[in-house]
Design a protein around this motif. Structure first.
Motif, short mmCIF file in Angstrom:
data_model
loop_
_atom_site.label_atom_id
_atom_site.label_comp_id
_atom_site.label_asym_id
_atom_site.label_seq_id
_atom_site.Cartn_x
_atom_site.Cartn_y
_atom_site.Cartn_z
N GLY A 97 0.82 -1.22 0.00
CA GLY A 97 0.00 0.00 0.00
C GLY A 97 0.84 1.26 0.00
O GLY A 97 0.40 2.30 0.51
N VAL A 98 2.05 1.19 -0.56
CA VAL A 98 2.94 2.37 -0.66
C VAL A 98 3.57 2.39 -2.05
O VAL A 98 3.58 1.40 -2.77
CB VAL A 98 4.05 2.35 0.41
N LYS A 99 4.12 3.56 -2.39
CA LYS A 99 4.90 3.71 -3.62
C LYS A 99 6.38 3.70 -3.25
O LYS A 99 6.73 3.81 -2.06
CB LYS A 99 4.54 5.04 -4.31
N VAL A 100 7.23 3.64 -4.27
CA VAL A 100 8.69 3.66 -4.05
C VAL A 100 9.07 4.91 -3.25
O VAL A 100 8.60 6.01 -3.55
CB VAL A 100 9.45 3.64 -5.39
N GLY A 101 9.89 4.71 -2.26
CA GLY A 101 10.34 5.84 -1.42
C GLY A 101 9.48 6.05 -0.19
O GLY A 101 9.81 6.86 0.66
N GLN A 102 8.38 5.31 -0.11
CA GLN A 102 7.46 5.50 1.02
C GLN A 102 7.60 4.37 2.04
O GLN A 102 8.12 3.30 1.74
CB GLN A 102 6.01 5.57 0.53
N THR A 103 7.08 4.64 3.24
CA THR A 103 7.10 3.69 4.35
C THR A 103 5.66 3.34 4.73
O THR A 103 4.79 4.22 4.71
CB THR A 103 7.83 4.32 5.56
N THR A 104 5.44 2.07 5.04
CA THR A 104 4.09 1.65 5.41
C THR A 104 3.65 2.37 6.70
O THR A 104 4.48 2.79 7.50
CB THR A 104 4.03 0.12 5.63
N GLN A 105 2.35 2.48 6.87
CA GLN A 105 1.82 3.22 8.02
C GLN A 105 2.24 2.62 9.35
O GLN A 105 2.38 3.34 10.34
CB GLN A 105 0.29 3.30 7.94
N ASP A 106 2.45 1.29 9.37
CA ASP A 106 2.86 0.65 10.62
C ASP A 106 4.38 0.74 10.83
O ASP A 106 4.91 0.16 11.77
CB ASP A 106 2.40 -0.81 10.66
N HIS A 107 5.07 1.45 9.92
CA HIS A 107 6.53 1.66 10.00
C HIS A 107 7.32 0.36 9.90
O HIS A 107 8.46 0.30 10.34
CB HIS A 107 6.93 2.40 11.29
N MET A 108 6.71 -0.66 9.30
CA MET A 108 7.42 -1.94 9.20
C MET A 108 8.30 -2.00 7.95
O MET A 108 9.39 -2.54 8.00
CB MET A 108 6.41 -3.08 9.19
#
Ligand code: FES
Length: 153
Positions: A97-108
């Protein structure tokens, strides 16, 4: 462990900077290097902050931005691209559920792309932290991510 203790552990020499930066980053909760830590390191090692930041910026294993606990690096060099790395990237983006360069909401997880990982014989390939995964398929990456999520639950 404090910055001074990390420097003591490796020895206060310019050639130990990469190992020192690795340890500093490993001790942060967001898997990144913080400006205040680098300033403190600059004073302890008597090195310009600009040199430390330049070193940290040069190597992709370091980040000056907060990242997830696990960093996924998908190879996007031609041999992997020809073998379908773009499909693998879409599968990872969809799964996380993220694009390149992004971090998942749970910070995993943080999703990144990289150049050749040196394992072109098993293209398409990716690395999660220090582990390389090859011969990737869309189903295989979903299984890998599911397994990591299960292990952390
Ligand atoms: S091109 Fe992807 S591992 Fe070499």
């Amino acid at each position: 462990m404090s910055i001074a203790e990390i420097v003591d552990k490796h020895g206060n020499h310019r050639e130990n900077l990469l190992n020192i930066l690795h340890d500093i980053q490993d001790f942060t909760a967001d898997n990144s290097l913080h400006q205040n830590d680098l300033q403190q390191l600059s004073q302890i090692m008597c090195l310009p902050v600009s040199e430390i930041v330049g070193t940290a910026s040069f190597y992709t294993m370091f980040s000056l931005q907060p990242r997830g606990r696990h960093v996924i690096r998908l190879c996007e060099s031609p041999p992997c691209y020809i073998k379908g790395a773009d499909n693998i990237l879409r599968a990872l983006e969809q799964k996380l559920g993220v694009k390149v360069g992004q971090t998942t909401q749970d910070h995993m997880f943080t999703l990144e792309t990289t150049s050749c990982l040196g394992v072109c014989g098993v293209a398409p390939a990716m690395m999660i932290d220090e582990v390389v995964y090859g011969n990737l398929t869309e189903a295989k990456v979903k299984t890998i991510i599911d397994e990591m999520m299960r292990q952390s639950a």
